[in-house]
Design an enzyme around this catalytic site. Sequence first.
Site, mmCIF file in Angstrom:
data_model
loop_
_atom_site.group_PDB
_atom_site.id
_atom_site.type_symbol
_atom_site.label_atom_id
_atom_site.label_comp_id
_atom_site.label_asym_id
_atom_site.label_seq_id
_atom_site.Cartn_x
_atom_site.Cartn_y
_atom_site.Cartn_z
ATOM 1 N N TRP A 73 0.813 -1.225 0.000
ATOM 2 C CA TRP A 73 0.000 0.000 0.000
ATOM 3 C C TRP A 73 0.844 1.272 0.000
ATOM 4 O O TRP A 73 0.310 2.354 -0.188
ATOM 5 C CB TRP A 73 -0.930 0.009 1.232
ATOM 6 C CG TRP A 73 -0.182 -0.282 2.508
ATOM 7 C CD1 TRP A 73 -0.121 -1.499 3.146
ATOM 8 C CD2 TRP A 73 0.625 0.613 3.265
ATOM 9 N NE1 TRP A 73 0.692 -1.400 4.249
ATOM 10 C CE2 TRP A 73 1.160 -0.117 4.354
ATOM 11 C CE3 TRP A 73 0.957 1.970 3.154
ATOM 12 C CZ2 TRP A 73 2.006 0.459 5.312
ATOM 13 C CZ3 TRP A 73 1.804 2.537 4.100
ATOM 14 C CH2 TRP A 73 2.307 1.787 5.158
ATOM 15 N N LYS A 114 -2.561 -8.708 -7.578
ATOM 16 C CA LYS A 114 -3.355 -8.568 -6.350
ATOM 17 C C LYS A 114 -2.819 -7.352 -5.590
ATOM 18 O O LYS A 114 -1.756 -7.410 -4.981
ATOM 19 C CB LYS A 114 -3.247 -9.815 -5.469
ATOM 20 C CG LYS A 114 -4.241 -9.757 -4.317
ATOM 21 C CD LYS A 114 -3.747 -10.372 -3.038
ATOM 22 C CE LYS A 114 -2.879 -9.495 -2.209
ATOM 23 N NZ LYS A 114 -3.466 -8.228 -1.730
ATOM 24 N N PRO A 115 -3.541 -6.238 -5.622
ATOM 25 C CA PRO A 115 -3.052 -5.052 -4.913
ATOM 26 C C PRO A 115 -3.320 -5.165 -3.413
ATOM 27 O O PRO A 115 -4.086 -6.029 -2.981
ATOM 28 C CB PRO A 115 -3.886 -3.917 -5.520
ATOM 29 C CG PRO A 115 -5.148 -4.566 -5.980
ATOM 30 C CD PRO A 115 -4.826 -5.996 -6.311
ATOM 31 N N ALA A 116 -2.713 -4.288 -2.639
ATOM 32 C CA ALA A 116 -2.920 -4.292 -1.186
ATOM 33 C C ALA A 116 -4.374 -3.933 -0.871
ATOM 34 O O ALA A 116 -4.988 -3.134 -1.574
ATOM 35 C CB ALA A 116 -1.978 -3.286 -0.537
ATOM 36 N N GLY A 171 6.693 -6.372 -0.285
ATOM 37 C CA GLY A 171 6.000 -6.302 1.001
ATOM 38 C C GLY A 171 6.932 -6.709 2.112
ATOM 39 O O GLY A 171 8.159 -6.595 1.984
ATOM 40 N N SER A 172 6.357 -7.222 3.183
ATOM 41 C CA SER A 172 7.165 -7.544 4.364
ATOM 42 C C SER A 172 8.006 -8.805 4.141
ATOM 43 O O SER A 172 7.628 -9.683 3.352
ATOM 44 C CB SER A 172 6.242 -7.759 5.559
ATOM 45 O OG SER A 172 5.370 -8.835 5.294
ATOM 46 N N GLU A 210 10.843 -8.122 -3.120
ATOM 47 C CA GLU A 210 11.394 -6.849 -2.648
ATOM 48 C C GLU A 210 10.808 -6.650 -1.259
ATOM 49 O O GLU A 210 9.619 -6.365 -1.117
ATOM 50 C CB GLU A 210 11.002 -5.737 -3.634
ATOM 51 C CG GLU A 210 11.943 -4.558 -3.579
ATOM 52 C CD GLU A 210 11.433 -3.490 -2.643
ATOM 53 O OE1 GLU A 210 11.771 -3.557 -1.439
ATOM 54 O OE2 GLU A 210 10.703 -2.621 -3.106
ATOM 55 N N LEU A 211 11.664 -6.842 -0.235
ATOM 56 C CA LEU A 211 11.147 -6.986 1.130
ATOM 57 C C LEU A 211 11.564 -5.826 2.027
ATOM 58 O O LEU A 211 11.869 -4.748 1.541
ATOM 59 C CB LEU A 211 11.600 -8.343 1.681
ATOM 60 C CG LEU A 211 11.289 -9.533 0.761
ATOM 61 C CD1 LEU A 211 11.854 -10.825 1.302
ATOM 62 C CD2 LEU A 211 9.790 -9.659 0.528
ATOM 63 N N CYS A 234 10.285 1.360 2.328
ATOM 64 C CA CYS A 234 11.269 0.349 2.731
ATOM 65 C C CYS A 234 12.696 0.884 2.569
ATOM 66 O O CYS A 234 13.647 0.245 3.006
ATOM 67 C CB CYS A 234 11.068 -0.936 1.947
ATOM 68 S SG CYS A 234 10.900 -0.638 0.200
ATOM 69 N N GLU A 250 11.953 -2.098 11.091
ATOM 70 C CA GLU A 250 11.553 -0.998 10.208
ATOM 71 C C GLU A 250 10.544 -0.125 10.954
ATOM 72 O O GLU A 250 9.512 -0.631 11.399
ATOM 73 C CB GLU A 250 10.850 -1.601 8.993
ATOM 74 C CG GLU A 250 11.556 -1.348 7.723
ATOM 75 C CD GLU A 250 10.810 -1.911 6.516
ATOM 76 O OE1 GLU A 250 11.081 -1.435 5.440
ATOM 77 O OE2 GLU A 250 9.983 -2.827 6.664
HETATM 78 P P1 ADP Z 1 2.574 -4.606 5.124
HETATM 79 O O1 ADP Z 1 2.853 -5.070 6.509
HETATM 80 O O2 ADP Z 1 3.410 -3.498 4.673
HETATM 81 O O3 ADP Z 1 1.127 -4.425 4.808
HETATM 82 P P2 ADP Z 1 2.497 -7.155 3.865
HETATM 83 O O4 ADP Z 1 3.652 -7.996 3.496
HETATM 84 O O5 ADP Z 1 1.585 -7.648 4.933
HETATM 85 O O6 ADP Z 1 3.116 -5.750 4.202
HETATM 86 O O7 ADP Z 1 1.605 -6.834 2.595
HETATM 87 C C1 ADP Z 1 2.101 -6.655 1.299
HETATM 88 C C2 ADP Z 1 1.171 -7.338 0.331
HETATM 89 O O8 ADP Z 1 1.136 -8.729 0.649
HETATM 90 C C3 ADP Z 1 -0.273 -6.853 0.385
HETATM 91 O O9 ADP Z 1 -0.809 -6.873 -0.912
HETATM 92 C C4 ADP Z 1 -0.942 -7.913 1.233
HETATM 93 O O10 ADP Z 1 -2.326 -8.034 0.983
HETATM 94 C C5 ADP Z 1 -0.215 -9.151 0.773
HETATM 95 N N1 ADP Z 1 -0.280 -10.294 1.687
HETATM 96 C C6 ADP Z 1 -0.279 -10.289 3.034
HETATM 97 N N2 ADP Z 1 -0.345 -11.558 3.502
HETATM 98 C C7 ADP Z 1 -0.369 -12.375 2.422
HETATM 99 C C8 ADP Z 1 -0.431 -13.793 2.227
HETATM 100 N N3 ADP Z 1 -0.482 -14.634 3.255
HETATM 101 N N4 ADP Z 1 -0.437 -14.275 0.969
HETATM 102 C C9 ADP Z 1 -0.385 -13.443 -0.083
HETATM 103 N N5 ADP Z 1 -0.336 -12.090 0.025
HETATM 104 C C10 ADP Z 1 -0.319 -11.567 1.261
#
Ligand code: ADP
Length: 482
Positions: free
Chosen positions: A153, A177-179, A231-232, A253-254, A287, A385
């Site tokens: 996001w 699949k967006p956030a 993402g994370s 990219e984490l 990040c 972070e």
């Molecule tokens: P943040 O903590 O910054 O939101 P996330 O890694 O949780 O970072 O989220 C980044 C993306 O990964 C978002 O699009 C989120 O919906 C998606 N996401 C989170 N959990 C899962 C999962 N178990 N499988 C696939 N996508 C996921």
Amino acid sequence: MTKSLLKTQAFIDGTWQQSKTKKTFPVFNPANEQEVAQVSDCSAEDAKKAVEVAQAAFESWRQLNPKERAAYLKKWHTLIIEHVDALAEILTLEQGKPLAEAKGEILGGAAAVEWFAEEARRAYGDFIPAHKNDARILVTKEPVGVVGAITPWNFPSAMITRKVSPALAAGCTIILKPAEDTPLSALALAALAEQAGFPKGVFNVVPTSEAADIGNVLTSDLRVSKISFTGSTQVGRLLMKQCADQIKKVSLELGGNAPFIVTPSADLEQAVDGLMACKFRNAGQTCISANRIYVHESLFDTFAKAFMDKVKALKPGPGDTDGVDIGPLINKAGIEKVEKLVANALENGATALCGAEKASDLGDLFYKPTILTGVKDEMTLCCEEIFGPVAPLYMYTDTQEVIARANNTEYGLASYVFCNDNKEIWEFSDALDYGMVAVNEPFLATELAPFGGVKQSGIGREGSKYGLEEFMEIKYRLLGGL
Ligand code: ADP
């Protein structure tokens, strides 16, 4: 203007569709926590449908001449530029960042589309001198296939174009699949892709509040050849495990824990301005934000004072208000994390030069720009972070010491050095164990350069010719008996 791009349904096979379950989920404006839209809540079944159409579209998309694929991308680029204001409005509405920053993000994202449109035609192979006189060795690059992309996001637009445009340029088709916090920017980009005339099924968007369900489909379906995720680290690790059974390719990219080092030879004003940009852009929710600021003891007090003067002048507020420098944090979990990290630092002896509390008069998700001194490497905010407008200043005395401290993290994404000593610039940039080192410059991200990290910050690169290669396979052909 905004209305025509404000889409709330999934985009699958070139059409706007409700989820099969007919469910929706709310999207909120973080500035006032009001609901701005109800968006189709895609299920595993919708994701499977998207995979099916992306697979069907792949065969003809890959057959197009790269120049033809580039033409679609160029058209999409032009449309994004034409609609920059509307896209920025949507971005600020769901994400919160100031409009000027949102516009910058859209333009940066568009630049990636333009770049990969150009790169589509430069996926060169190799002709290798063979081991036998009657043989020839050829190397060509081919699209990996259907790609599953999962985006965060914090940059709801640029993180998408960075993945979608190289994938499409390479000849892949894609399911995005967006956030869940920011699906509207993704859908607006899809609306412009529709206007650009991409063939059905080439680019699909499946918004959802059930990320794991869609993630499971994308990682377990054999028809998906690659996952590209930002993402994370925690979720990246999980996705990589899920992909392991099929040896599915991944680009990840984490998280990061960027050191920002100010050496005795630094130009003080340049370093302070650099830190302002690096730390407070997107309210610190990137990040590559400076997470640990190491300032040499010889200029620590002067630096802290000059930095504080600028930080105190920052204006937090809703992103759509004139003159605002910092918007709200994305959601409750985001602000609670920041509050917890700051409280832990203060309890353990840190001092707040400013901020260190919510800006409650503005709303529940606003946090005051904060500077902490007296921080120690053992504190939680040194290892995690922060993802908020909090700048912890650490003092250092010796180059080798600060390099060791800067590298003492599981992460390895971005690092920054402000320094005007030639020898030291090389020393730092050689020794910092990071995918990216910026010297006397706070803005690393450009479509021209390979963005990405080492260690637990990820695998693969985005942007540049390397970013295109992430979506291509190498094929070696041996022609013998010639
Ligand atoms: P943040 O903590 O910054 O939101 P996330 O890694 O949780 O970072 O989220 C980044 C993306 O990964 C978002 O699009 C989120 O919906 C998606 N996401 C989170 N959990 C899962 C999962 N178990 N499988 C696939 N996508 C996921």
